[in-house]
Design a protein around this motif. Structure first.
Motif, mmCIF file in Angstrom:
data_model
loop_
_atom_site.group_PDB
_atom_site.id
_atom_site.type_symbol
_atom_site.label_atom_id
_atom_site.label_comp_id
_atom_site.label_asym_id
_atom_site.label_seq_id
_atom_site.Cartn_x
_atom_site.Cartn_y
_atom_site.Cartn_z
ATOM 1 N N MET A 197 0.849 -1.187 0.000
ATOM 2 C CA MET A 197 0.000 0.000 0.000
ATOM 3 C C MET A 197 0.886 1.239 0.000
ATOM 4 O O MET A 197 1.936 1.262 0.646
ATOM 5 N N ILE A 198 0.456 2.271 -0.751
ATOM 6 C CA ILE A 198 1.236 3.506 -0.875
ATOM 7 C C ILE A 198 0.404 4.680 -0.372
ATOM 8 O O ILE A 198 -0.744 4.855 -0.787
ATOM 9 N N VAL A 199 0.991 5.484 0.531
ATOM 10 C CA VAL A 199 0.308 6.662 1.062
ATOM 11 C C VAL A 199 1.140 7.895 0.740
ATOM 12 O O VAL A 199 2.241 8.064 1.266
ATOM 13 N N ASP A 200 0.628 8.739 -0.154
ATOM 14 C CA ASP A 200 1.304 9.981 -0.538
ATOM 15 C C ASP A 200 0.248 10.920 -1.081
ATOM 16 O O ASP A 200 -0.615 10.502 -1.855
ATOM 17 N N ASP A 201 0.297 12.191 -0.666
ATOM 18 C CA ASP A 201 -0.744 13.131 -1.092
ATOM 19 C C ASP A 201 -0.536 13.653 -2.510
ATOM 20 O O ASP A 201 -1.436 14.276 -3.075
ATOM 21 N N HIS A 202 0.628 13.403 -3.099
ATOM 22 C CA HIS A 202 0.867 13.827 -4.480
ATOM 23 C C HIS A 202 0.556 12.659 -5.415
ATOM 24 O O HIS A 202 1.287 11.650 -5.431
ATOM 25 N N GLU A 203 -0.496 12.796 -6.187
ATOM 26 C CA GLU A 203 -0.959 11.684 -7.019
ATOM 27 C C GLU A 203 0.105 11.237 -8.017
ATOM 28 O O GLU A 203 0.272 10.035 -8.261
ATOM 29 N N PRO B 232 -2.237 -4.659 4.142
ATOM 30 C CA PRO B 232 -1.144 -5.061 3.235
ATOM 31 C C PRO B 232 0.067 -5.554 4.012
ATOM 32 O O PRO B 232 0.231 -5.252 5.198
ATOM 33 N N ASP B 233 0.923 -6.317 3.359
ATOM 34 C CA ASP B 233 2.145 -6.803 3.997
ATOM 35 C C ASP B 233 3.077 -5.644 4.334
ATOM 36 O O ASP B 233 3.700 -5.619 5.401
ATOM 37 N N VAL B 234 3.187 -4.680 3.407
ATOM 38 C CA VAL B 234 4.079 -3.531 3.575
ATOM 39 C C VAL B 234 3.312 -2.266 3.212
ATOM 40 O O VAL B 234 2.524 -2.273 2.262
ATOM 41 N N ILE B 235 3.537 -1.179 3.954
ATOM 42 C CA ILE B 235 2.908 0.099 3.639
ATOM 43 C C ILE B 235 3.973 1.181 3.536
ATOM 44 O O ILE B 235 4.764 1.372 4.457
ATOM 45 N N LEU B 236 4.046 1.851 2.375
ATOM 46 C CA LEU B 236 4.960 2.970 2.161
ATOM 47 C C LEU B 236 4.215 4.247 2.518
ATOM 48 O O LEU B 236 3.161 4.532 1.939
ATOM 49 N N VAL B 237 4.741 5.012 3.452
ATOM 50 C CA VAL B 237 4.031 6.167 3.986
ATOM 51 C C VAL B 237 4.849 7.438 3.819
ATOM 52 O O VAL B 237 5.998 7.514 4.273
ATOM 53 N N ASP B 238 4.264 8.458 3.189
ATOM 54 C CA ASP B 238 4.912 9.758 3.085
ATOM 55 C C ASP B 238 4.945 10.404 4.466
ATOM 56 O O ASP B 238 4.008 10.249 5.259
ATOM 57 N N PRO C 205 -0.735 -5.822 11.110
ATOM 58 C CA PRO C 205 0.435 -6.565 10.627
ATOM 59 C C PRO C 205 1.274 -5.856 9.565
ATOM 60 O O PRO C 205 2.367 -6.311 9.246
ATOM 61 N N SER C 206 0.784 -4.755 8.994
ATOM 62 C CA SER C 206 1.497 -4.094 7.895
ATOM 63 C C SER C 206 2.838 -3.522 8.378
ATOM 64 O O SER C 206 2.898 -2.811 9.382
ATOM 65 N N LEU C 207 3.905 -3.813 7.632
ATOM 66 C CA LEU C 207 5.242 -3.328 7.968
ATOM 67 C C LEU C 207 5.469 -1.974 7.298
ATOM 68 O O LEU C 207 5.408 -1.869 6.074
ATOM 69 N N PRO C 208 5.729 -0.909 8.073
ATOM 70 C CA PRO C 208 5.797 0.434 7.489
ATOM 71 C C PRO C 208 7.186 0.861 7.012
ATOM 72 O O PRO C 208 8.193 0.600 7.656
ATOM 73 N N ILE C 209 7.178 1.532 5.860
ATOM 74 C CA ILE C 209 8.370 2.198 5.323
ATOM 75 C C ILE C 209 8.027 3.672 5.197
ATOM 76 O O ILE C 209 7.005 4.022 4.604
ATOM 77 N N ILE C 210 8.855 4.547 5.752
ATOM 78 C CA ILE C 210 8.635 5.984 5.599
ATOM 79 C C ILE C 210 9.337 6.447 4.331
ATOM 80 O O ILE C 210 10.533 6.231 4.148
ATOM 81 N N LEU C 211 8.574 7.092 3.465
ATOM 82 C CA LEU C 211 9.089 7.610 2.194
ATOM 83 C C LEU C 211 8.961 9.121 2.229
ATOM 84 O O LEU C 211 7.856 9.653 2.385
ATOM 85 N N THR C 212 10.076 9.835 2.132
ATOM 86 C CA THR C 212 10.021 11.278 2.292
ATOM 87 C C THR C 212 11.090 11.982 1.476
ATOM 88 O O THR C 212 12.079 11.378 1.065
ATOM 89 N N SER C 213 10.889 13.270 1.247
ATOM 90 C CA SER C 213 11.891 14.087 0.572
ATOM 91 C C SER C 213 12.756 14.814 1.591
ATOM 92 O O SER C 213 13.662 15.546 1.240
ATOM 93 N N PHE C 214 12.476 14.607 2.886
ATOM 94 C CA PHE C 214 13.210 15.288 3.942
ATOM 95 C C PHE C 214 14.193 14.347 4.625
ATOM 96 O O PHE C 214 13.807 13.287 5.112
#
Length: 208
Positions: free
Chosen positions: A1-7, A44-50, A71-80
């Motif tokens: 799963m992907i979470v980001d406010d920029h489409e 989801p197994d993994v969630i990418l989060v902005d 159970p979702s394993l989080p990854i932080i995805l950021t420009s900072f």
């Protein structure tokens, strides 16, 4: 799963991941509220989060995942590239921290490794584990070890000083020393190393 406010960013990441035969995007979201609805439903197994979202932060999502034991394993995805955000994210349960300037194939590989149980820190895909069986903390003093673990807990230099009853300057001196002894350059690497050790300890069965 992907979470980001920029489409455009979200769809770009989704397309990269979908190219991999062993990965599939099962949901997308652009806000904290929408993400929490979808992650509870899909799990989801993994969630990418902005890190930065219109109605909160990626850390808010991680805290809910942890509190509800999802159970979702989080990854932080950021420009900072923010040391305090990395420490806070790891304390909230993040398994990886990836800058958005990472190459597409590296994002897919980080997803795979996190799904396999690894804890990673990336601006250059740093693995938070021991290397070659050596203990990089072997030469640390007792005070430096305490600082090391408190960095892993996500505490700031001021908070570490208050907890240990020492000046913030003393904490900074300890950090400078332990970085040199461990062969690291930044406290984010220390936080990732501690997280990796804790994850490894959690996965290792206790011997009778």
């Amino acid at each position: 799963m992907i979470v980001d406010d920029h489409e455009i960013v979200r769809r770009g990441i989704a397309e990269i991941i979908e190219r991999a035969e062993d990965l599939k995007v099962v949901a997308e979201a652009g806000t904290v509220a929408d993400a929490l609805v979808r992650v509870r439903l899909v799990q989801p197994d993994v969630i990418l989060v902005d890190l930065q979202l219109p109605d909160g932060t990626g850390i808010d999502i991680l805290k809910v995942l942890k509190a509800e034991d999802l159970p979702s394993l989080p990854i932080i995805l950021t420009s900072f590239d923010d040391d305090s955000a990395v420490a806070e994210g790891l304390a909230a349960g993040a398994k990886a921290f990836v800058l958005k300037n990472v190459r597409g194939n590296e994002i897919a590989e980080v997803v795979r490794q996190v799904a396999a149980g690894q804890v990673l820190l990336d601006d250059r895909t740093l693995t938070a584990r021991k290397s070659d069986g050596d203990d990089p903390t072997a030469n640390l003093t007792p005070s430096e070890r305490k600082v090391l673990m408190l960095i892993g807990d996500g505490l700031s230099n001021r908070e570490i000083g208050e907890k240990l009853g020492v000046a913030e300057k003393t904490v900074k001196n300890h950090i400078t020393s332990l970085l040199a002894k461990m062969g690291l350059q930044r406290r984010t690497q220390v936080a990732a190393w501690v997280a990796g050790q804790r994850a490894a300890a959690w996965r290792t069965p206790t011997e009778n």
